[in-house]
Design an enzyme around this catalytic site. Sequence first.
Site, PDB file in Angstrom:
ATOM      1  N   SER A   1     -76.167  28.711 -41.244  1.00  0.00           N
ATOM      2  CA  SER A   1     -76.797  28.376 -42.510  1.00  0.00           C
ATOM      3  C   SER A   1     -78.230  27.961 -42.190  1.00  0.00           C
ATOM      4  O   SER A   1     -78.609  26.798 -42.337  1.00  0.00           O
ATOM      5  CB  SER A   1     -76.040  27.262 -43.236  1.00  0.00           C
ATOM      6  OG  SER A   1     -76.662  27.051 -44.493  1.00  0.00           O
TER       7      SER A   1
ATOM      8  N   THR B   1     -75.059  38.965 -33.722  1.00  0.00           N
ATOM      9  CA  THR B   1     -74.399  37.915 -32.939  1.00  0.00           C
ATOM     10  C   THR B   1     -74.380  38.215 -31.428  1.00  0.00           C
ATOM     11  O   THR B   1     -74.610  37.323 -30.605  1.00  0.00           O
ATOM     12  CB  THR B   1     -72.968  37.687 -33.474  1.00  0.00           C
ATOM     13  OG1 THR B   1     -73.066  37.268 -34.836  1.00  0.00           O
ATOM     14  CG2 THR B   1     -72.238  36.615 -32.691  1.00  0.00           C
TER      15      THR B   1
ATOM     16  N   CYS C   1     -79.628  37.159 -48.539  1.00  0.00           N
ATOM     17  CA  CYS C   1     -79.518  35.912 -47.770  1.00  0.00           C
ATOM     18  C   CYS C   1     -78.405  35.042 -48.353  1.00  0.00           C
ATOM     19  O   CYS C   1     -78.398  34.741 -49.541  1.00  0.00           O
ATOM     20  CB  CYS C   1     -80.829  35.118 -47.761  1.00  0.00           C
ATOM     21  SG  CYS C   1     -80.611  33.559 -46.869  1.00  0.00           S
TER      22      CYS C   1
ATOM     23  N   LYS D   1     -87.946  38.372 -38.356  1.00  0.00           N
ATOM     24  CA  LYS D   1     -87.187  37.414 -39.162  1.00  0.00           C
ATOM     25  C   LYS D   1     -87.637  37.565 -40.620  1.00  0.00           C
ATOM     26  O   LYS D   1     -88.829  37.791 -40.882  1.00  0.00           O
ATOM     27  CB  LYS D   1     -87.472  35.985 -38.671  1.00  0.00           C
ATOM     28  CG  LYS D   1     -86.952  34.862 -39.581  1.00  0.00           C
ATOM     29  CD  LYS D   1     -85.444  34.763 -39.598  1.00  0.00           C
ATOM     30  CE  LYS D   1     -84.944  33.694 -40.587  1.00  0.00           C
ATOM     31  NZ  LYS D   1     -83.496  33.778 -40.813  1.00  0.00           N
TER      32      LYS D   1
HETATM   33  O1  RRO Z   1     -82.007  32.370 -42.674  1.00  0.00           O
HETATM   34  C1  RRO Z   1     -80.820  32.503 -43.007  1.00  0.00           C
HETATM   35  O2  RRO Z   1     -80.102  31.543 -43.342  1.00  0.00           O
HETATM   36  C2  RRO Z   1     -80.179  33.815 -43.083  1.00  0.00           C
HETATM   37  C3  RRO Z   1     -80.739  34.913 -43.695  1.00  0.00           C
HETATM   38 BR1  RRO Z   1     -82.441  34.899 -44.420  1.00  0.00          BR
HETATM   39  C4  RRO Z   1     -80.017  36.116 -43.808  1.00  0.00           C
HETATM   40  O3  RRO Z   1     -80.445  37.136 -44.375  1.00  0.00           O
HETATM   41  N1  RRO Z   1     -78.756  36.134 -43.285  1.00  0.00           N
HETATM   42  C5  RRO Z   1     -78.215  35.072 -42.667  1.00  0.00           C
HETATM   43  O4  RRO Z   1     -77.072  35.144 -42.214  1.00  0.00           O
HETATM   44  N2  RRO Z   1     -78.934  33.913 -42.569  1.00  0.00           N
END
Ligand code: RRO
Length: 300
Positions: A61, A261, A119, A36
């Site tokens: 989100s 997904t 992000c 992550k």
């Molecule tokens: O953690 C998130 O909200 C997130 C990240 Br860091 C990202 O790179 N892509 C995404 O869809 N969510």
Amino acid sequence: MNSLNFPIFNASGVWCSSERELVDLVKSQSDEVVFKTMTVKPRLGNPEPRLFIGRDFSVNSMGLPNLGVDKYCQIAEKILKYKKPMTASIAGFSENEFISLTKKVDKAPFTSIELNFSCPNLESKGIFAYDISLSLRLLAKLRKLTKKKLGVKLPPYVQRGDIKTMAEGLLKHNINFVTLINSFPLGCVIDHKKEIMVIKPNDGIGGLGGSIIKPIALSQVVLFRKYLGGKREIIGVGGINSAEDIYEFILAGTRGVGIGTALLKKGPKIFKKLKLDLHRLLIKKKIRNISDKLGKLKFL
Ligand code: RRO
């Protein structure tokens, strides 16, 4: 690497936030373990509900909930014994934070570092990679701090010119790989019965993933491949659900794929199935070596 000589693994963010998930992943048939995205300090992320999974898509989100770089470095030490390539995905809120993160993950047993410049869910912060010159300047600085494989994860661009500028910039720096793409930044789902958004943060609008973004991801791969002239590795992410999807990404020119997904929906057992199905598809097509097909897409 698997017998197909084509790595299939998780997209950062999916099944890779807690120690438990990372252990699941390292024990699965995922060929690599992408962590992550980690920040300097641990984060709780955005308020819930912050993830919705539909039939052909997901909208999230999350807001970068993560255990923080120090904890992920410790987890990497613990799961090193499984001898799988591990990628640290990092995101700083400033240049100094990116520098400190790079130095920390450089010392830990990660094989590669992926800079998350894309992000979509940080309220009030734009998507960093849309400032192409700033992104390239930071890349150049970070490149000097590590000898590990270094890559960048990008958002979808909507103008060819941006892809060309970014690709030409990447060629000037010794970046090893480009991961295409992060979620499509602005998506939302409305529950028409309850007349309400399905997620809470940021006006109910978040990053869109799943098969509905596959055409977007493929176009980015095709154009980056064109402008990079095949001189940098591309990792494909975006709506991959089946062996046929993977084959499309191979034709477009990726040297590996990340599953987002679909992994969220089906769990780490998906890797075994995707590999078996890809193996069968290659036999059916009489293809001995995937590299013979890499980037061999035909144009009308
Ligand atoms: O953690 C998130 O909200 C997130 C990240 Br860091 C990202 O790179 N892509 C995404 O869809 N969510």
